[in-house]
Scaffold this motif. Structure first.
Motif, PDB file in Angstrom:
ATOM      1  N   ALA A 115       0.836  -1.207   0.000  1.00 53.25           N
ATOM      2  CA  ALA A 115       0.000   0.000   0.000  1.00 53.25           C
ATOM      3  C   ALA A 115       0.869   1.255   0.000  1.00 53.25           C
ATOM      4  O   ALA A 115       0.582   2.232  -0.707  1.00 53.25           O
ATOM      5  N   THR A 116       1.943   1.212   0.769  1.00 55.95           N
ATOM      6  CA  THR A 116       2.854   2.361   0.832  1.00 55.95           C
ATOM      7  C   THR A 116       3.570   2.554  -0.503  1.00 55.95           C
ATOM      8  O   THR A 116       3.709   3.682  -0.986  1.00 55.95           O
ATOM      9  N   LEU A 117       3.993   1.468  -1.134  1.00 55.80           N
ATOM     10  CA  LEU A 117       4.634   1.545  -2.448  1.00 55.80           C
ATOM     11  C   LEU A 117       3.655   2.119  -3.477  1.00 55.80           C
ATOM     12  O   LEU A 117       4.038   2.946  -4.310  1.00 55.80           O
ATOM     13  N   LYS A 118       2.397   1.725  -3.383  1.00 54.90           N
ATOM     14  CA  LYS A 118       1.381   2.246  -4.294  1.00 54.90           C
ATOM     15  C   LYS A 118       1.221   3.761  -4.105  1.00 54.90           C
ATOM     16  O   LYS A 118       1.113   4.511  -5.075  1.00 54.90           O
ATOM     17  N   GLN A 119       1.219   4.217  -2.843  1.00 64.37           N
ATOM     18  CA  GLN A 119       1.139   5.654  -2.562  1.00 64.37           C
ATOM     19  C   GLN A 119       2.354   6.385  -3.144  1.00 64.37           C
ATOM     20  O   GLN A 119       2.218   7.461  -3.733  1.00 64.37           O
ATOM     21  N   LEU A 120       3.530   5.801  -2.985  1.00 64.20           N
ATOM     22  CA  LEU A 120       4.762   6.424  -3.478  1.00 64.20           C
ATOM     23  C   LEU A 120       4.737   6.533  -5.003  1.00 64.20           C
ATOM     24  O   LEU A 120       5.034   7.589  -5.571  1.00 64.20           O
ATOM     25  N   LYS A 121       4.349   5.445  -5.666  1.00 60.49           N
ATOM     26  CA  LYS A 121       4.277   5.467  -7.133  1.00 60.49           C
ATOM     27  C   LYS A 121       3.255   6.501  -7.613  1.00 60.49           C
ATOM     28  O   LYS A 121       3.482   7.196  -8.597  1.00 60.49           O
ATOM     29  N   SER A 122       2.152   6.589  -6.917  1.00 61.55           N
ATOM     30  CA  SER A 122       1.122   7.563  -7.273  1.00 61.55           C
ATOM     31  C   SER A 122       1.655   8.997  -7.126  1.00 61.55           C
ATOM     32  O   SER A 122       1.430   9.841  -7.994  1.00 61.55           O
ATOM     33  N   ALA A 123       2.362   9.249  -6.040  1.00 61.42           N
ATOM     34  CA  ALA A 123       2.941  10.581  -5.821  1.00 61.42           C
ATOM     35  C   ALA A 123       3.966  10.901  -6.904  1.00 61.42           C
ATOM     36  O   ALA A 123       4.004  12.024  -7.432  1.00 61.42           O
ATOM     37  N   LEU A 124       4.787   9.940  -7.269  1.00 58.81           N
ATOM     38  CA  LEU A 124       5.790  10.158  -8.321  1.00 58.81           C
ATOM     39  C   LEU A 124       5.110  10.449  -9.659  1.00 58.81           C
ATOM     40  O   LEU A 124       5.502  11.384 -10.376  1.00 58.81           O
ATOM     41  N   GLU A 125       4.083   9.676  -9.993  1.00 57.62           N
ATOM     42  CA  GLU A 125       3.380   9.868 -11.266  1.00 57.62           C
ATOM     43  C   GLU A 125       2.684  11.219 -11.333  1.00 57.62           C
ATOM     44  O   GLU A 125       2.659  11.853 -12.379  1.00 57.62           O
ATOM     45  N   ARG A 126       2.118  11.669 -10.207  1.00 61.00           N
ATOM     46  CA  ARG A 126       1.468  12.982 -10.176  1.00 61.00           C
ATOM     47  C   ARG A 126       2.444  14.093 -10.519  1.00 61.00           C
ATOM     48  O   ARG A 126       2.065  15.129 -11.038  1.00 61.00           O
ATOM     49  N   HIS A 127       3.700  13.870 -10.215  1.00 64.39           N
ATOM     50  CA  HIS A 127       4.742  14.889 -10.463  1.00 64.39           C
ATOM     51  C   HIS A 127       5.600  14.533 -11.667  1.00 64.39           C
ATOM     52  O   HIS A 127       6.737  14.982 -11.787  1.00 64.39           O
ATOM     53  N   LYS A 128       5.037  13.721 -12.551  1.00 68.60           N
ATOM     54  CA  LYS A 128       5.657  13.372 -13.837  1.00 68.60           C
ATOM     55  C   LYS A 128       6.998  12.657 -13.684  1.00 68.60           C
ATOM     56  O   LYS A 128       7.890  12.812 -14.505  1.00 68.60           O
ATOM     57  N   VAL A 129       7.154  11.904 -12.616  1.00 65.85           N
ATOM     58  CA  VAL A 129       8.317  11.039 -12.442  1.00 65.85           C
ATOM     59  C   VAL A 129       7.849   9.641 -12.832  1.00 65.85           C
ATOM     60  O   VAL A 129       7.065   9.026 -12.120  1.00 65.85           O
ATOM     61  N   LEU A 130       8.309   9.184 -13.997  1.00 67.04           N
ATOM     62  CA  LEU A 130       7.835   7.919 -14.549  1.00 67.04           C
ATOM     63  C   LEU A 130       8.948   6.885 -14.573  1.00 67.04           C
ATOM     64  O   LEU A 130      10.114   7.222 -14.775  1.00 67.04           O
ATOM     65  N   GLU A 131       8.557   5.622 -14.399  1.00 70.12           N
ATOM     66  CA  GLU A 131       9.526   4.523 -14.386  1.00 70.12           C
ATOM     67  C   GLU A 131      10.049   4.230 -15.784  1.00 70.12           C
ATOM     68  O   GLU A 131       9.319   4.341 -16.770  1.00 70.12           O
ATOM     69  N   ILE A 132      11.308   3.839 -15.834  1.00 65.88           N
ATOM     70  CA  ILE A 132      11.892   3.257 -17.045  1.00 65.88           C
ATOM     71  C   ILE A 132      12.163   1.804 -16.687  1.00 65.88           C
ATOM     72  O   ILE A 132      13.091   1.517 -15.936  1.00 65.88           O
ATOM     73  N   ALA A 133      11.327   0.911 -17.168  1.00 62.89           N
ATOM     74  CA  ALA A 133      11.466  -0.523 -16.895  1.00 62.89           C
ATOM     75  C   ALA A 133      11.252  -1.251 -18.212  1.00 62.89           C
ATOM     76  O   ALA A 133      10.148  -1.732 -18.489  1.00 62.89           O
ATOM     77  N   PRO A 134      12.284  -1.331 -19.049  1.00 57.06           N
ATOM     78  CA  PRO A 134      12.109  -1.957 -20.364  1.00 57.06           C
ATOM     79  C   PRO A 134      11.802  -3.450 -20.233  1.00 57.06           C
ATOM     80  O   PRO A 134      12.330  -4.124 -19.351  1.00 57.06           O
ATOM     81  N   ALA A 135      10.963  -3.903 -21.111  1.00 61.15           N
ATOM     82  CA  ALA A 135      10.606  -5.327 -21.114  1.00 61.15           C
ATOM     83  C   ALA A 135      11.769  -6.135 -21.680  1.00 61.15           C
ATOM     84  O   ALA A 135      12.550  -5.636 -22.489  1.00 61.15           O
ATOM     85  N   SER A 136      11.860  -7.373 -21.241  1.00 59.90           N
ATOM     86  CA  SER A 136      12.902  -8.257 -21.765  1.00 59.90           C
ATOM     87  C   SER A 136      12.694  -8.414 -23.266  1.00 59.90           C
ATOM     88  O   SER A 136      11.580  -8.624 -23.731  1.00 59.90           O
ATOM     89  N   GLY A 137      13.775  -8.246 -24.037  1.00 58.80           N
ATOM     90  CA  GLY A 137      13.694  -8.369 -25.486  1.00 58.80           C
ATOM     91  C   GLY A 137      13.516  -7.035 -26.193  1.00 58.80           C
ATOM     92  O   GLY A 137      13.617  -6.955 -27.410  1.00 58.80           O
ATOM     93  N   SER A 138      13.254  -5.948 -25.423  1.00 58.96           N
ATOM     94  CA  SER A 138      13.112  -4.641 -26.074  1.00 58.96           C
ATOM     95  C   SER A 138      14.494  -4.111 -26.465  1.00 58.96           C
ATOM     96  O   SER A 138      15.513  -4.480 -25.890  1.00 58.96           O
ATOM     97  N   LYS A 139      14.523  -3.247 -27.448  1.00 56.91           N
ATOM     98  CA  LYS A 139      15.778  -2.721 -27.969  1.00 56.91           C
ATOM     99  C   LYS A 139      16.462  -1.854 -26.914  1.00 56.91           C
ATOM    100  O   LYS A 139      15.824  -1.069 -26.221  1.00 56.91           O
ATOM    101  N   PHE A 140      17.774  -2.008 -26.795  1.00 62.14           N
ATOM    102  CA  PHE A 140      18.573  -1.212 -25.865  1.00 62.14           C
ATOM    103  C   PHE A 140      18.580   0.246 -26.335  1.00 62.14           C
ATOM    104  O   PHE A 140      18.880   0.538 -27.485  1.00 62.14           O
ATOM    105  N   ASP A 141      18.228   1.170 -25.449  1.00 60.30           N
ATOM    106  CA  ASP A 141      18.223   2.610 -25.752  1.00 60.30           C
ATOM    107  C   ASP A 141      19.260   3.286 -24.858  1.00 60.30           C
ATOM    108  O   ASP A 141      19.037   3.439 -23.656  1.00 60.30           O
ATOM    109  N   PRO A 142      20.407   3.695 -25.419  1.00 57.64           N
ATOM    110  CA  PRO A 142      21.452   4.290 -24.589  1.00 57.64           C
ATOM    111  C   PRO A 142      21.046   5.606 -23.932  1.00 57.64           C
ATOM    112  O   PRO A 142      21.696   6.055 -22.995  1.00 57.64           O
TER     113      PRO A 142
END
Length: 186
Positions: A115-142
């Motif tokens: 629940a706390t992690l969900k609150q943290l992610k929500s707060a980050l998203e509200r302030h335009k802080v988004l995760e970079i979590a590429p899926a396995s097999g996606s092209k490497f972006d330097p």
């Protein structure tokens, strides 16, 4: 042959009335010209004073606008994080509440942490802080990924094999690149 001067053409021989009239007319013309020039000088002085006043007012207004802009920038820098910090207070409260429970079970701790992690992610998203979590097999972006190692894998070369640590973007700018392993060329 040299001719003697004509006595009627010399000023001494002009009639006294014509000479006085000419001098009076010249004096009047000179006085009119002097008055016109004096008026022009007075008008120019007034315009100059008006323009000097306008310049000083414009200069003062520009200085005031510069000061206001500096104050606004200073306040923006000082309080820019205020909204973000305010949204993190709920996360801190949840963590403190979870730590305050003395006899918590594993399930309760896990549920509270999620629940706390969900609150943290929500707060980050509200302030335009988004995760970079590429899926396995996606092209490497330097630009968004940092390769930690290259490993042999059954997938195309230069693609992400695993994410070791998520990265984050803030308003389309990389805050931290994602740490990834990349498939080595075969």
């Amino acid at each position: 042959m040299i001719q003697p001067p004509n006595p009627a053409a010399t000023p001494e021989h002009t009639s006294p009335l014509n000479a006085e009239e000419a001098l009076a007319a010249a004096a009047v013309a000179e006085a009119d010209a002097l008055a016109a020039l004096t008026n022009e000088v007075t008008e120019l002085k007034a315009k100059n004073a008006d323009l000097a006043d306008q310049f000083l007012r414009a200069k003062a207004e520009a200085e005031n606008a510069r000061r206001r802009a500096e104050d606004d920038i200073s306040k923006a820098r000082k309080f820019a994080v205020e909204s973000f910090a305010e949204s993190l207070l709920a996360v801190a409260d949840s963590l403190e509440a979870g730590l305050g429970i003395q006899e918590a079970t594993r399930e309760q701790l896990r549920e509270g942490s999620e629940a706390t992690l969900k609150q943290l992610k929500s707060a980050l998203e509200r302030h335009k802080v988004l995760e970079i979590a590429p899926a396995s097999g996606s092209k490497f972006d330097p630009h968004q990924h940092q390769a930690i190692s290259m490993v042999p894998a059954e997938q195309e070369a230069n693609t992400v094999v695993a994410v070791l640590q998520k990265g984050y973007l803030i308003a389309d700018r990389v805050l931290r690149p994602a740490l990834v392993t990349v498939a080595a060329p075969k």
